[in-house]
Design a protein around this motif. Structure first.
Motif, PDB file in Angstrom:
ATOM      1  N   GLN A 101      41.913   7.862  39.005  1.00  0.00           N
ATOM      2  CA  GLN A 101      41.756   9.297  38.788  1.00  0.00           C
ATOM      3  C   GLN A 101      42.068   9.577  37.327  1.00  0.00           C
ATOM      4  O   GLN A 101      43.170   9.327  36.847  1.00  0.00           O
ATOM      5  CB  GLN A 101      42.696  10.084  39.702  1.00  0.00           C
ATOM      6  CG  GLN A 101      42.536  11.586  39.576  1.00  0.00           C
ATOM      7  CD  GLN A 101      43.340  12.329  40.630  1.00  0.00           C
ATOM      8  OE1 GLN A 101      43.267  12.012  41.813  1.00  0.00           O
ATOM      9  NE2 GLN A 101      44.116  13.314  40.201  1.00  0.00           N
ATOM     10  N   SER A 142      33.841  10.745  42.278  1.00  0.00           N
ATOM     11  CA  SER A 142      33.777  12.211  42.294  1.00  0.00           C
ATOM     12  C   SER A 142      33.845  12.733  40.866  1.00  0.00           C
ATOM     13  O   SER A 142      34.401  12.083  39.972  1.00  0.00           O
ATOM     14  CB  SER A 142      34.921  12.806  43.126  1.00  0.00           C
ATOM     15  OG  SER A 142      36.178  12.514  42.538  1.00  0.00           O
ATOM     16  N   GLY A 143      33.260  13.922  40.659  1.00  0.00           N
ATOM     17  CA  GLY A 143      33.239  14.517  39.336  1.00  0.00           C
ATOM     18  C   GLY A 143      32.090  13.985  38.501  1.00  0.00           C
ATOM     19  O   GLY A 143      31.093  13.452  39.015  1.00  0.00           O
ATOM     20  N   SER A 188      28.415  12.218  39.922  1.00  0.00           N
ATOM     21  CA  SER A 188      29.041  11.487  41.019  1.00  0.00           C
ATOM     22  C   SER A 188      28.022  10.604  41.739  1.00  0.00           C
ATOM     23  O   SER A 188      26.887  11.007  41.963  1.00  0.00           O
ATOM     24  CB  SER A 188      29.654  12.477  42.004  1.00  0.00           C
ATOM     25  OG  SER A 188      30.210  11.820  43.119  1.00  0.00           O
ATOM     26  N   ASN A 239      38.534  13.574  37.594  1.00  0.00           N
ATOM     27  CA  ASN A 239      37.355  12.745  37.820  1.00  0.00           C
ATOM     28  C   ASN A 239      37.825  11.374  38.310  1.00  0.00           C
ATOM     29  O   ASN A 239      38.818  10.837  37.818  1.00  0.00           O
ATOM     30  CB  ASN A 239      36.549  12.581  36.530  1.00  0.00           C
ATOM     31  CG  ASN A 239      35.919  13.887  36.087  1.00  0.00           C
ATOM     32  OD1 ASN A 239      35.268  14.557  36.874  1.00  0.00           O
ATOM     33  ND2 ASN A 239      36.128  14.252  34.833  1.00  0.00           N
TER      34      ASN A 239
END
Length: 378
Positions: free
Chosen positions: A113, A131-132, A145, A162
């Protein structure tokens, strides 16, 4: 190009020539000749013109040198684009060093992350954005993503939270803050990520939608696709218009299987099935590799049951490597990339040239590309 300097130089030349003309005009008269007309016409004017010409040439040479220097700084549109992206990111307060500073090794399945302004560069293995979205500073594009990260390209996290996921054992250069979420601890740990990188660079191995996935067993479909790539026939397969009789082939592999069926490389497992998700065995894949090297089990060069031993005899595997795979009774994707890379250095049947030479002559990859991956591995 420095236009003010160029204009200043040009103005100086014109002023110089104008001053000379004025001096000649007011130099004297018939009653009081300071300079003879013949001297002005034949000598002085020629000297002045030559001086003006030399000054102009010097100014133009300087301008050309400055221009060439500027052009060498930005040698291509791509370099200019990258420069603009970095400058824009810097204006937004993002850190855009050429490469991240700390190199870290991570296991398959690890999630990272990323904090805002953290930059990362995947140097080995495979990963995707869980993700992001990230900024790919190398290409100047926003990556969303689900997209895979490209090795040796620099990414920036424009906001907090992210997340990237390592889809094989991987090495990542990181600069900035991040939180590590440990991955799974599979019973098998991949050993040949660098060979997967090498085959990926040569266009022979692209992994799955989840990355390299070296720590899981290979499937028959994956083995067949690899065979077609090692035969240098992938493009022909993708453009093939025929069909196949199997009902269990995934859509992404449809063209590969149809082409291989037409060529006689596979006949399925019976009952209208290809066995797409069946586990690929050591003997299955060694049979594929031997066929790529122009050996024929149909003509009696080897048998499926003895294919692994035959592969040892021609240098694709060592006796110890073969036995290790047999003892665990699983042929991992990790084994597939290792054996495939080793096969590139094996001679084709009754030939002095190697499989790599065959693929180079077929245009699958170039000698320069092959030399580079060997250099990177060494």
């Amino acid at each position: 190009m420095n236009f003010p300097k160029i204009l200043t130089a040009a103005s100086a030349i014109l002023l110089a020539s104008g001053t000379v003309a004025f001096a000649l005009y007011g130099a004297g008269s018939q009653q009081d000749p300071l300079i003879s007309l013949s001297y002005v016409s034949d000598t002085y004017t020629n000297d002045v013109l030559k001086q003006i010409e030399n000054q102009a040439k010097t100014s133009l040479d300087t301008t050309q040198t400055n221009l060439e220097s500027k052009l060498s700084e930005i040698s291509s549109d791509e370099a200019l684009e990258q420069k603009l992206v970095i400058e824009t990111a810097a204006a937004l307060g993002l850190n855009t060093n050429a490469r991240a500073s700390l190199s870290n090794s991570f296991s398959n399945g690890t999630k990272l992350q990323l904090a805002k302004t953290t930059e990362i560069c995947l140097t080995s293995g495979s990963a995707n954005i869980a993700s992001g979205e990230l900024i790919n500073v190398t290409t100047g594009k926003i990556v969303s993503s689900g997209s895979a990260l490209v090795r040796n390209q620099l990414y920036l996290s424009p906001s907090a939270s992210n997340v990237i996921k390592l889809t094989s054992p991987a090495k990542v250069d990181i600069s900035g803050n991040y939180t590590e979420i440990s991955g799974t601890n599979p019973s098998y740990t991949a050993q040949y990520t660098y060979y997967a990188d090498a085959l990926n660079d040569l266009g022979l191995f692209s992994g799955s939608t989840s990355g390299y996935e070296l720590e899981r067993a290979s499937t028959r479909t994956e083995g067949l696709v690899m065979l077609l790539r090692l035969l240098g026939e992938e493009n022909r397969a993708l453009n093939y218009k025929g069909s196949h009789p199997f009902s269990d082939v995934p859509s992404w592999a449809d063209r590969y299987v149809a082409y291989a069926y037409e060529k006689g490389y596979t006949s399925g497992i019976g009952n209208g099935l290809f066995g797409s998700q069946n586990t690929l065995t050591l003997n299955d894949y060694m049979t594929f590799l031997l066929r790529a090297l122009e050996y024929s089990d149909k003509n009696g060069d080897f048998t499926w049951a003895d294919s692994a031993n035959y592969a040892v005899n021609i240098g694709i595997l060592t006796q110890s490597e073969m036995q290790t795979i047999k003892n665990r009774n699983v042929f991992y994707r990790d084994d597939l990339v290792y054996a495939s890379y080793k096969a590139l250095f094996a001679n084709c049947k009754n030939e002095t040239f190697k499989l790599s030479d065959k693929l180079i002559s077929s245009g699958v990859f170039t000698q320069t590309e092959f030399t580079l991956v060997q250099k990177n591995l060494s």
